[in-house]
Scaffold this motif. Structure first.
Motif: not given
Length: 202
Positions: A91-95, A119-125, A127-134
């Protein structure tokens, strides 16, 4: 009526035929094997619908039509939530897309909500990739620019560049976008040396 026309132009004209088998009544299967095949087929149809909605929304954003992107992105969010769950990384790319489109239409409060969800989903993950955090930091940076908070924007865009470099390498296309947005900010601040230096990195 105008919002219905926007919805039709944006997405419903593209996915109308895909919606019928997904939202309509599902067939009754008599064997476990048939039920399993039916579920797999429904999942493939839903994933196809998500892909069409997401690519349509992205296309409208690239064409600088953020208002038309929103209905398509909302359809992608709706079906992605069903398929993957409301806290899923998918859902992150859609948000982020919804935040960009909302920012482009001047709906900053709505954009802030979408960025908070991402941001909330990423904080809960963990092993989130650096690409998605970027991508998150780029979205936060562009949102900060729209708010007029250029120092905060530079902070997020610097994180975008750092994370994209870690994931893709220093000379990647993904990194150059962050440099470009930072250069634009320095240009707005009339810091031409910094702007020109970053423009050469693009």
């Amino acid at each position: 009526v105008s919002h219905q026309r926007t919805d039709w132009i944006s997405i419903h004209g593209h996915i109308c035929q895909l919606l019928l088998p997904v939202l309509g009544p599902q067939p009754c299967f008599h064997s476990e094997k048939d039920r399993k095949l039916g579920k797999e087929q429904l999942l493939r149809r839903q994933e196809s619908l998500i892909a069409v909605a997401l690519s349509t929304a992205q296309g409208f954003l690239w064409a600088r039509k953020p208002l038309e992107a929103i209905p398509a992105a909302l359809q992608a969010l709706r079906f992605s939530s069903r398929v993957f769950g409301s806290g899923s990384m998918q859902l992150v790319p859609i948000y982020l897309l919804l935040a960009e489109a909302s920012t482009g239409t001047g709906r900053l409060r709505q954009a802030a909500k979408y960025l908070s969800q991402a941001r909330w989903i990423i904080l809960q993950t963990p092993d989130c990739s650096a690409a998605l955090q970027s991508k998150l930091h780029r979205g936060l940076g562009l949102f900060s620019v729209a708010e007029g908070n250029l120092d905060q924007a530079l902070y997020h865009l610097a994180n975008d560049v750092y994370l994209a470099t870690a994931e893709f390498g220093l000379n990647s296309v993904e990194v150059s976008g962050g440099y470009f947005h930072m250069a634009n900010i320095f240009f707005r601040q009339n810091k031409m040396d910094a702007a020109n230096s970053l423009y050469t990195e693009v």
